[in-house]
Motif scaffolding. Structure first.
Motif, PDB file in Angstrom:
ATOM      1  N   GLY A  41       0.813  -1.207   0.000  1.00  0.00           N
ATOM      2  CA  GLY A  41       0.000   0.000   0.000  1.00  0.00           C
ATOM      3  C   GLY A  41       0.846   1.257   0.000  1.00  0.00           C
ATOM      4  N   CYS A  42       1.794   1.361   0.948  1.00  0.00           N
ATOM      5  CA  CYS A  42       2.541   2.606   1.121  1.00  0.00           C
ATOM      6  C   CYS A  42       4.036   2.425   0.882  1.00  0.00           C
ATOM      7  N   GLY A  43       4.498   1.183   0.711  1.00  0.00           N
ATOM      8  CA  GLY A  43       5.904   0.973   0.396  1.00  0.00           C
ATOM      9  C   GLY A  43       6.818   0.925   1.606  1.00  0.00           C
ATOM     10  N   THR A  44       6.236   1.006   2.800  1.00  0.00           N
ATOM     11  CA  THR A  44       7.053   0.932   4.008  1.00  0.00           C
ATOM     12  C   THR A  44       7.750  -0.423   4.100  1.00  0.00           C
ATOM     13  N   GLN A  45       9.021  -0.393   4.470  1.00  0.00           N
ATOM     14  CA  GLN A  45       9.762  -1.640   4.649  1.00  0.00           C
ATOM     15  C   GLN A  45       9.319  -2.312   5.946  1.00  0.00           C
ATOM     16  N   PHE A  46       8.902  -3.578   5.850  1.00  0.00           N
ATOM     17  CA  PHE A  46       8.543  -4.301   7.073  1.00  0.00           C
ATOM     18  C   PHE A  46       9.787  -4.613   7.881  1.00  0.00           C
ATOM     19  N   ASP A  47       9.646  -4.622   9.204  1.00  0.00           N
ATOM     20  CA  ASP A  47      10.800  -5.056   9.987  1.00  0.00           C
ATOM     21  C   ASP A  47      10.823  -6.581  10.071  1.00  0.00           C
ATOM     22  N   ALA A  48      11.969  -7.109  10.497  1.00  0.00           N
ATOM     23  CA  ALA A  48      12.196  -8.544  10.440  1.00  0.00           C
ATOM     24  C   ALA A  48      11.156  -9.314  11.246  1.00  0.00           C
ATOM     25  N   SER A  49      10.728  -8.737  12.386  1.00  0.00           N
ATOM     26  CA  SER A  49       9.792  -9.467  13.232  1.00  0.00           C
ATOM     27  C   SER A  49       8.433  -9.593  12.545  1.00  0.00           C
ATOM     28  N   ALA A  50       8.038  -8.580  11.786  1.00  0.00           N
ATOM     29  CA  ALA A  50       6.767  -8.655  11.067  1.00  0.00           C
ATOM     30  C   ALA A  50       6.820  -9.746  10.004  1.00  0.00           C
ATOM     31  N   LEU A  51       7.968  -9.833   9.320  1.00  0.00           N
ATOM     32  CA  LEU A  51       8.114 -10.850   8.283  1.00  0.00           C
ATOM     33  C   LEU A  51       8.226 -12.239   8.894  1.00  0.00           C
ATOM     34  N   GLU A  52       8.746 -12.287  10.127  1.00  0.00           N
ATOM     35  CA  GLU A  52       8.850 -13.574  10.800  1.00  0.00           C
ATOM     36  C   GLU A  52       7.456 -14.084  11.146  1.00  0.00           C
ATOM     37  N   ARG A  53       6.604 -13.145  11.613  1.00  0.00           N
ATOM     38  CA  ARG A  53       5.230 -13.524  11.955  1.00  0.00           C
ATOM     39  C   ARG A  53       4.474 -13.955  10.719  1.00  0.00           C
ATOM     40  N   ASN A  54       4.641 -13.231   9.621  1.00  0.00           N
ATOM     41  CA  ASN A  54       3.908 -13.535   8.405  1.00  0.00           C
ATOM     42  C   ASN A  54       4.796 -13.245   7.198  1.00  0.00           C
ATOM     43  N   PRO A  55       5.491 -14.278   6.701  1.00  0.00           N
ATOM     44  CA  PRO A  55       6.463 -14.071   5.615  1.00  0.00           C
ATOM     45  C   PRO A  55       5.831 -13.543   4.333  1.00  0.00           C
ATOM     46  N   VAL A  56       4.508 -13.713   4.186  1.00  0.00           N
ATOM     47  CA  VAL A  56       3.877 -13.263   2.950  1.00  0.00           C
ATOM     48  C   VAL A  56       2.986 -12.041   3.195  1.00  0.00           C
ATOM     49  N   VAL A  57       3.298 -11.311   4.282  1.00  0.00           N
ATOM     50  CA  VAL A  57       2.505 -10.129   4.612  1.00  0.00           C
ATOM     51  C   VAL A  57       2.566  -9.127   3.455  1.00  0.00           C
ATOM     52  N   GLU A  58       1.406  -8.517   3.156  1.00  0.00           N
ATOM     53  CA  GLU A  58       1.344  -7.590   2.017  1.00  0.00           C
ATOM     54  C   GLU A  58       1.146  -6.150   2.455  1.00  0.00           C
ATOM     55  N   LEU A  59       0.477  -5.968   3.601  1.00  0.00           N
ATOM     56  CA  LEU A  59       0.125  -4.612   4.017  1.00  0.00           C
ATOM     57  C   LEU A  59       0.608  -4.351   5.431  1.00  0.00           C
ATOM     58  N   CYS A  60       1.090  -3.141   5.687  1.00  0.00           N
ATOM     59  CA  CYS A  60       1.446  -2.764   7.038  1.00  0.00           C
ATOM     60  C   CYS A  60       0.152  -2.581   7.850  1.00  0.00           C
ATOM     61  N   VAL A  61       0.317  -2.422   9.159  1.00  0.00           N
ATOM     62  CA  VAL A  61      -0.842  -2.312  10.023  1.00  0.00           C
ATOM     63  C   VAL A  61      -1.751  -1.167   9.588  1.00  0.00           C
ATOM     64  N   ASN A  62      -1.139  -0.035   9.265  1.00  0.00           N
ATOM     65  CA  ASN A  62      -1.929   1.135   8.869  1.00  0.00           C
ATOM     66  C   ASN A  62      -2.737   0.860   7.611  1.00  0.00           C
ATOM     67  N   CYS A  63      -2.085   0.289   6.598  1.00  0.00           N
ATOM     68  CA  CYS A  63      -2.774   0.046   5.329  1.00  0.00           C
ATOM     69  C   CYS A  63      -3.828  -1.048   5.500  1.00  0.00           C
ATOM     70  N   ALA A  64      -3.535  -2.049   6.324  1.00  0.00           N
ATOM     71  CA  ALA A  64      -4.511  -3.109   6.560  1.00  0.00           C
ATOM     72  C   ALA A  64      -5.756  -2.540   7.214  1.00  0.00           C
ATOM     73  N   GLN A  65      -5.542  -1.619   8.161  1.00  0.00           N
ATOM     74  CA  GLN A  65      -6.683  -1.002   8.831  1.00  0.00           C
ATOM     75  C   GLN A  65      -7.483  -0.153   7.861  1.00  0.00           C
ATOM     76  N   THR A  66      -6.782   0.615   7.050  1.00  0.00           N
ATOM     77  CA  THR A  66      -7.458   1.457   6.065  1.00  0.00           C
ATOM     78  C   THR A  66      -8.291   0.599   5.132  1.00  0.00           C
ATOM     79  N   ARG A  67      -7.697  -0.517   4.693  1.00  0.00           N
ATOM     80  CA  ARG A  67      -8.397  -1.390   3.751  1.00  0.00           C
ATOM     81  C   ARG A  67      -9.635  -2.001   4.410  1.00  0.00           C
ATOM     82  N   ASN A  68      -9.478  -2.410   5.676  1.00  0.00           N
ATOM     83  CA  ASN A  68     -10.609  -3.013   6.378  1.00  0.00           C
ATOM     84  C   ASN A  68     -11.733  -2.009   6.595  1.00  0.00           C
TER      85      ASN A  68
END
Ligand code: ZN
Length: 70
Positions: A41-68
Motif C-alpha cells: 500500500g505505502c511501500g514501508t519496509q517491514f521489519d524482520a519481526s513482522a516478516l517472521e510472523r507472516n512471511p507473505v505479509v502484504e500490508l502494514c498495520v496502517n494500510c490493513a486497517q485502512t483497507r478493512n
C-alpha cells in the motif's frame, strides 16, 4: 468417531490452502521485482519481526486497517 484422514479436506480447508499458495506466489513475484518485504500500500519496509510472523505479509498495520475500514 468417523474416519477423518489427513487427505479428507473440507472445501474450506482447501480454499484456505489455495489462498496460502496465492499469497506465497505473490510474495515470490515481489521477490523477483525487488519489492518483497515492503507494504504493497505505502511501500514501508517491514521489519524482520513482522516478516517472521507472516512471511507473505502484504500490508502494514496502517494500510490493513485502512483497507478493512474502507
Ligand atoms: Zn502500508
Amino acid at each position: 468417531m468417523s474416519s477423518l484422514g489427513p487427505m479428507e479436506e473440507t472445501p474450506d480447508e482447501l480454499s484456505s490452502l489455495t489462498k496460502q499458495l496465492d499469497d506465497i506466489e505473490a510474495a515470490m513475484e515481489r521477490l523477483d521485482q525487488g519489492t518483497y518485504g515492503r507494504c504493497q500500500g505505502c511501500g514501508t519496509q517491514f521489519d524482520a519481526s513482522a516478516l517472521e510472523r507472516n512471511p507473505v505479509v502484504e500490508l502494514c498495520v496502517n494500510c490493513a486497517q485502512t483497507r478493512n475500514n474502507g
